[in-house]
Write a protein that holds these residues in place. Sequence first.
Motif, PDB file in Angstrom:
ATOM      1  N   TRP A  44      -5.969  -7.876  10.040  1.00  0.00           N
ATOM      2  CA  TRP A  44      -5.021  -7.296   9.108  1.00  0.00           C
ATOM      3  C   TRP A  44      -3.877  -6.556   9.815  1.00  0.00           C
ATOM      4  N   SER A  45      -4.190  -5.821  10.880  1.00  0.00           N
ATOM      5  CA  SER A  45      -3.131  -5.086  11.587  1.00  0.00           C
ATOM      6  C   SER A  45      -2.079  -6.034  12.158  1.00  0.00           C
ATOM      7  N   GLU A  46      -2.524  -7.182  12.670  1.00  0.00           N
ATOM      8  CA  GLU A  46      -1.570  -8.168  13.189  1.00  0.00           C
ATOM      9  C   GLU A  46      -0.797  -8.828  12.064  1.00  0.00           C
TER      10      GLU A  46
ATOM     11  N   ASP B 122       0.220   3.263   5.953  1.00  0.00           N
ATOM     12  CA  ASP B 122       0.905   3.951   7.037  1.00  0.00           C
ATOM     13  C   ASP B 122       0.316   3.549   8.379  1.00  0.00           C
ATOM     14  N   ASP B 123       1.160   3.584   9.419  1.00  0.00           N
ATOM     15  CA  ASP B 123       0.679   3.271  10.763  1.00  0.00           C
ATOM     16  C   ASP B 123      -0.337   4.285  11.250  1.00  0.00           C
ATOM     17  N   SER B 124      -0.310   5.490  10.687  1.00  0.00           N
ATOM     18  CA  SER B 124      -1.246   6.518  11.134  1.00  0.00           C
ATOM     19  C   SER B 124      -2.680   6.175  10.803  1.00  0.00           C
ATOM     20  N   LEU B 125      -2.880   5.195   9.909  1.00  0.00           N
ATOM     21  CA  LEU B 125      -4.241   4.785   9.567  1.00  0.00           C
ATOM     22  C   LEU B 125      -4.851   3.890  10.632  1.00  0.00           C
ATOM     23  N   ASP B 126      -4.063   3.359  11.543  1.00  0.00           N
ATOM     24  CA  ASP B 126      -4.573   2.393  12.505  1.00  0.00           C
ATOM     25  C   ASP B 126      -5.678   2.983  13.376  1.00  0.00           C
ATOM     26  N   ASP B 127      -5.426   4.171  13.944  1.00  0.00           N
ATOM     27  CA  ASP B 127      -6.426   4.774  14.812  1.00  0.00           C
ATOM     28  C   ASP B 127      -7.686   5.122  14.036  1.00  0.00           C
ATOM     29  N   GLN B 128      -7.503   5.641  12.816  1.00  0.00           N
ATOM     30  CA  GLN B 128      -8.646   6.025  12.010  1.00  0.00           C
ATOM     31  C   GLN B 128      -9.484   4.822  11.621  1.00  0.00           C
ATOM     32  N   THR B 129      -8.818   3.752  11.151  1.00  0.00           N
ATOM     33  CA  THR B 129      -9.559   2.571  10.713  1.00  0.00           C
ATOM     34  C   THR B 129     -10.165   1.815  11.881  1.00  0.00           C
TER      35      THR B 129
ATOM     36  N   GLN C 204      -5.489 -18.014  -6.347  1.00  0.00           N
ATOM     37  CA  GLN C 204      -5.155 -16.713  -5.785  1.00  0.00           C
ATOM     38  C   GLN C 204      -6.251 -16.294  -4.815  1.00  0.00           C
ATOM     39  N   LEU C 205      -5.856 -15.806  -3.655  1.00  0.00           N
ATOM     40  CA  LEU C 205      -6.777 -15.416  -2.594  1.00  0.00           C
ATOM     41  C   LEU C 205      -6.615 -13.930  -2.300  1.00  0.00           C
ATOM     42  N   THR C 206      -7.732 -13.250  -2.091  1.00  0.00           N
ATOM     43  CA  THR C 206      -7.716 -11.838  -1.728  1.00  0.00           C
ATOM     44  C   THR C 206      -8.224 -11.689  -0.300  1.00  0.00           C
ATOM     45  N   LYS C 207      -7.573 -10.812   0.457  1.00  0.00           N
ATOM     46  CA  LYS C 207      -7.963 -10.547   1.832  1.00  0.00           C
ATOM     47  C   LYS C 207      -8.435  -9.107   1.948  1.00  0.00           C
ATOM     48  N   LEU C 208      -9.596  -8.916   2.582  1.00  0.00           N
ATOM     49  CA  LEU C 208     -10.121  -7.587   2.805  1.00  0.00           C
ATOM     50  C   LEU C 208      -9.618  -7.021   4.121  1.00  0.00           C
ATOM     51  N   ARG C 209      -9.675  -5.706   4.252  1.00  0.00           N
ATOM     52  CA  ARG C 209      -9.121  -5.067   5.433  1.00  0.00           C
ATOM     53  C   ARG C 209      -9.800  -5.570   6.704  1.00  0.00           C
ATOM     54  N   TYR C 210     -11.116  -5.598   6.732  1.00  0.00           N
ATOM     55  CA  TYR C 210     -11.825  -6.099   7.912  1.00  0.00           C
ATOM     56  C   TYR C 210     -12.766  -7.246   7.558  1.00  0.00           C
TER      57      TYR C 210
END
Length: 355
Positions: A117-119, A185-192, A241-247
Amino acid sequence: MLPLWAPLWLDLQYSSPSLLLIVGLFFTVTTILSRLFVNRVAMERPSITVFDPKPSIAQDMNILRNPFTLILDDQQPREGQLENGVTIKITGDKPFRLTSYWGVNISKFHQSLKKDWSEMRQLIREGSFLAENCLQSSKPEEIEPPIGESITRHIVSENPITSEMLGTSPRACYPLIIILSINDDDSLDDQTTTIKDQLNKPSTSKGNGNNRKLKDEIVCLTSILHIRDDICPMDSNIITQLTKLRYGNVYNLQSLFTPGATVDETSKSVTVCVICQDATISRALLPCRHACICCECYGLIDKCPLCRSYIRSFFFIQQANQPEQSTESTAQSSDSSVDPTKPKPRKRFGFLSLW
């Protein structure tokens, strides 16, 4: 020289008709029995196909809340051509980005949708997601949705797209793909990222529930649309319709089918089992996703009563009512040696067999 059976034949000529009848019946019965015996021995497997009992344990399901909805505008004619575009209505409960892609290669699209997801989020921001695998793409539009209200957008290609550019049927590309992705937000990257590492370890803390909710968050809704043209004259519509999860994985957004509701004495809309017409519906069948039966009637059928497809599994849409629970507990207590998790034996009918 007379054959060996000649004396018997001569004797039968002068015998009473009753003896001939007895001999004839003897040979007839012997022939029938021999044929039955030979056929039964030669049969390597029974003529009945015995299916494995369907599972008696519900499939583990997690309830996910989809933050997006996208539908076609009912006021717009569905026979619009490629150059006219389509009008859509969108709802969302958090800030998101809207991007559209025309003439997307099917195989490349599904491969790109499986990216981390981040990419994928970074590529959508830059406007380079699917850029090499589509005819045209739009710049990402940042949308702050109003609460409880829908947003209308008209999606049209910047440069004219013809049906010849999309190819002949069956096509190797989707005419139009619209992606709604959350604007986190980008600040979630480190936390997630830290949470992602924790999910790979055995869960010993109470905070694992919140971590799993974040892991199973829907971050993207992808709508694949068909646009009417000269080669494929079918009316414009949403293919899937397709749904994508965070991880997690990418899932097909499917509807849960329920029978029509009835009205009870208190004027409350309720749904009851389509078989017994008494107990409340508590199970949704898989893979057809028809929610139409109760727990008791589930053990009596092998096929869905609505679409007649075989039942492979199920999941609970609500807990069974008290009478159903008491009945099951009584049945289990009557025979303590039976494993409650083991599927119950089912009666099957066949030629000369009943078990």
